[in-house]
Design a protein around this motif. Structure first.
Motif, mmCIF file in Angstrom:
data_model
loop_
_atom_site.group_PDB
_atom_site.id
_atom_site.type_symbol
_atom_site.label_atom_id
_atom_site.label_comp_id
_atom_site.label_asym_id
_atom_site.label_seq_id
_atom_site.Cartn_x
_atom_site.Cartn_y
_atom_site.Cartn_z
ATOM 1 N N VAL A 132 73.472 -35.325 76.596
ATOM 2 C CA VAL A 132 74.262 -35.788 77.738
ATOM 3 C C VAL A 132 73.471 -36.853 78.491
ATOM 4 O O VAL A 132 72.264 -37.014 78.290
ATOM 5 C CB VAL A 132 74.612 -34.606 78.678
ATOM 6 N N GLU A 133 74.140 -37.570 79.368
ATOM 7 C CA GLU A 133 73.505 -38.628 80.151
ATOM 8 C C GLU A 133 72.590 -38.075 81.237
ATOM 9 O O GLU A 133 71.548 -38.638 81.546
ATOM 10 C CB GLU A 133 74.566 -39.539 80.776
ATOM 11 N N SER A 134 72.971 -36.941 81.859
ATOM 12 C CA SER A 134 72.163 -36.353 82.920
ATOM 13 C C SER A 134 72.463 -34.857 83.012
ATOM 14 O O SER A 134 73.465 -34.387 82.479
ATOM 15 C CB SER A 134 72.445 -37.036 84.263
ATOM 16 N N LEU A 135 71.586 -34.151 83.704
ATOM 17 C CA LEU A 135 71.753 -32.711 83.901
ATOM 18 C C LEU A 135 72.203 -32.432 85.323
ATOM 19 O O LEU A 135 71.952 -33.232 86.231
ATOM 20 C CB LEU A 135 70.432 -31.993 83.626
ATOM 21 N N ASP A 136 72.831 -31.278 85.532
ATOM 22 C CA ASP A 136 73.251 -30.919 86.882
ATOM 23 C C ASP A 136 72.020 -30.632 87.747
ATOM 24 O O ASP A 136 70.951 -30.300 87.245
ATOM 25 C CB ASP A 136 74.209 -29.723 86.860
ATOM 26 N N GLU A 137 72.172 -30.772 89.053
ATOM 27 C CA GLU A 137 71.086 -30.553 90.004
ATOM 28 C C GLU A 137 70.929 -29.068 90.304
ATOM 29 O O GLU A 137 71.915 -28.324 90.337
ATOM 30 C CB GLU A 137 71.362 -31.314 91.315
ATOM 31 N N THR A 138 69.670 -28.655 90.534
ATOM 32 C CA THR A 138 69.378 -27.274 90.942
ATOM 33 C C THR A 138 68.415 -27.316 92.116
ATOM 34 O O THR A 138 67.826 -28.352 92.422
ATOM 35 C CB THR A 138 68.741 -26.465 89.801
ATOM 36 N N VAL A 139 68.214 -26.177 92.763
ATOM 37 C CA VAL A 139 67.271 -26.102 93.880
ATOM 38 C C VAL A 139 65.861 -26.410 93.397
ATOM 39 O O VAL A 139 65.111 -27.132 94.045
ATOM 40 C CB VAL A 139 67.318 -24.694 94.536
#
Length: 151
Positions: A132-139
């Motif tokens: 994928v182009e980017s990953l989801d954000e996490t804390v």
């Protein structure tokens, strides 16, 4: 309950017990050393050896067997498995050996029939890897590789 098929190699001692759960609540079944010579091996501190079990296993598809150290041997003698947990895949049919290492301070003797490790049967989840182009954000984000939680 999962059925694991077991065979013995022809030159090994048939009186050595098959893997067994020692108590009703045990997660791991004990594996025993099964030397074709019925002898023993002495591990010097820092040394490692492949200990034969004399067994081959048939693991159903969708499962694996994890080979783990025995906590009493680790605490009392420094005996561990350097590739812990070792994995036996469902399509492997070769001899089952356990890589044992002496991380202790004194030589350690493994005798024929000794309990050397435990095996845990576990389900396997097969993943699909998607680029994928980017990953989801996490804390946590990108920080903390190897973090102990200390400042």
């Amino acid at each position: 309950m999962v059925q694991i098929q077991v065979t013995r190699d022809p030159d090994f001692d048939e009186t050595v017990a098959l893997p067994s759960y020692e108590t009703a609540g045990s997660a791991g079944a004990d594996l025993r050393a099964n030397f074709p010579t019925r002898g023993e091996v002495v591990l010097a501190p820092g040394e490692r050896v492949l200990v034969p079990t004399g067994l081959r296993v048939g693991i159903p598809k969708g499962y694996e067997i994890q080979i783990r150290p025995r906590s009493g041997l680790a605490l009392k003698h420094g005996i561990t498995l350097p590739n812990s947990p070792g994995t036996i895949d469902s399509d492997y049919r070769g001899p089952l050996g356990v890589i044992v290492m002496n991380a202790g301070q004194e030589p350690f003797t493994i005798a024929h029939g000794d309990r050397i490790a435990q095996m845990v049967v576990a389900p396997v989840v097969v993943a699909q890897f998607d680029l994928v182009e980017s990953l989801d954000e996490t804390v946590r984000g990108t920080g903390g590789f190897g973090s102990t939680g200390r400042g």
